[in-house]
Design an enzyme around this catalytic site. Structure first.
Site, PDB file in Angstrom:
ATOM      1  N   ARG A  88      -5.704   1.685 -21.312  1.00 31.89           N
ATOM      2  CA  ARG A  88      -6.574   1.576 -20.146  1.00 31.89           C
ATOM      3  C   ARG A  88      -7.756   0.643 -20.411  1.00 31.89           C
ATOM      4  O   ARG A  88      -8.457   0.240 -19.487  1.00 31.89           O
ATOM      5  CB  ARG A  88      -7.085   2.964 -19.754  1.00 31.89           C
ATOM      6  CG  ARG A  88      -7.751   3.019 -18.392  1.00 31.89           C
ATOM      7  CD  ARG A  88      -8.113   4.445 -18.021  1.00 31.89           C
ATOM      8  NE  ARG A  88      -6.937   5.269 -17.799  1.00 31.89           N
ATOM      9  CZ  ARG A  88      -6.280   5.347 -16.656  1.00 31.89           C
ATOM     10  NH1 ARG A  88      -6.668   4.626 -15.617  1.00 31.89           N
ATOM     11  NH2 ARG A  88      -5.241   6.119 -16.536  1.00 31.89           N
ATOM     12  N   ARG A 127      -3.269   6.080   3.699  1.00 29.71           N
ATOM     13  CA  ARG A 127      -2.411   7.238   3.443  1.00 29.71           C
ATOM     14  C   ARG A 127      -2.921   8.484   4.157  1.00 29.71           C
ATOM     15  O   ARG A 127      -4.116   8.741   4.217  1.00 29.71           O
ATOM     16  CB  ARG A 127      -2.341   7.525   1.936  1.00 29.71           C
ATOM     17  CG  ARG A 127      -1.423   6.602   1.188  1.00 29.71           C
ATOM     18  CD  ARG A 127      -1.057   7.142  -0.180  1.00 29.71           C
ATOM     19  NE  ARG A 127      -2.178   7.282  -1.075  1.00 29.71           N
ATOM     20  CZ  ARG A 127      -2.200   6.809  -2.337  1.00 29.71           C
ATOM     21  NH1 ARG A 127      -1.164   6.150  -2.817  1.00 29.71           N
ATOM     22  NH2 ARG A 127      -3.245   7.002  -3.092  1.00 29.71           N
TER      23      ARG A 127
END
Length: 216
Positions: A88, A127
């Site tokens: 990450r 969404r």
């Protein structure tokens, strides 16, 4: 084949990772799955991670790195793996290189899924989730319900999660640019990165990704 998949939130990494892993017959190793598995199994690393999470703190890199190392050493990863969400940041990328070198291994490719920022916001902020069943997911643009705000499948109320609000998405993008994007330059210096457009049908993106991989 050992692959790292990189891209901003909303790029479709999870979807592409699942297809690519299946096509290549290698395990899909995601950070989210690592955390869930270690916490549910109450491993030492899982308990450590949970203590930080319960306190509202970031989990230190060494815990994430330890979970990834344990997973990559499992038998099903002997012939390769696809990493999604790890590394990450550059520190994790360096640690991954050190792990692989210690095992006389190396990465084969880093696939960078590219999506315009406005499209990321549109994908995520659009969404809508059913309150009765979170597996019922709609999108105001790409897959709208027949009746606005009502789930087609059960009639439940559709809502926008806090994590999906435009402000939250833009903050997540800032974190991505600051923390994760630098690993692309790190891997470019090793000649491993191929940037792929993540726009268009899922199957087309998968095809682009497969074509970008080195021949085995």
């Amino acid at each position: 084949m050992r692959i790292v998949l990189v891209g901003p939130p909303g790029a479709g990494k999870g979807t592409q990772a699942a297809y690519l892993a299946k096509n290549l017959s290698i395990p899909h190793i995601s950070t989210g799955d690592l955390f869930r598995a270690n916490i549910s199994q109450e491993t030492e690393l899982g308990l450590e991670a949970k203590s930080y999470m319960d306190a509202g703190q970031l989990v230190p890199d060494e815990i994430t790195i330890g979970m990834a190392k344990d997973r990559m050493e499992q038998e099903d990863a002997a012939n390769g793996f696809l990493l999604d969400g790890f590394p990450r940041n550059v520190s994790q990328a360096v640690a991954l290189d050190e792990m692989l070198q210690a095992a006389s291994m190396e990465l084969d490719a880093v696939l960078d899924l590219e999506v315009p920022e406005d499209e990321v916001v549109k994908r995520i902020a659009g969404r809508r989730i059913c309150r009765n069943d979170s597996s019922h997911v709609f999108h105001v643009t790409y897959s709208p319900p027949v009746k606005d705000g009502v789930c087609d499948q059960c009639g439940g109320e559709l809502y926008q999660r806090d994590d999906d609000s435009e402000d939250t998405v833009r903050r997540r993008l800032e974190v991505y640019h600051q923390q994760t994007e630098p690993i692309i330059d790190y891997y470019k210096a090793q000649g491993l990165v191929t940037t792929i457009s993540a726009m268009g049908p899922v199957a087309e993106v998968t095809q682009r990704a497969m074509e970008a991989l080195p021949s085995r």
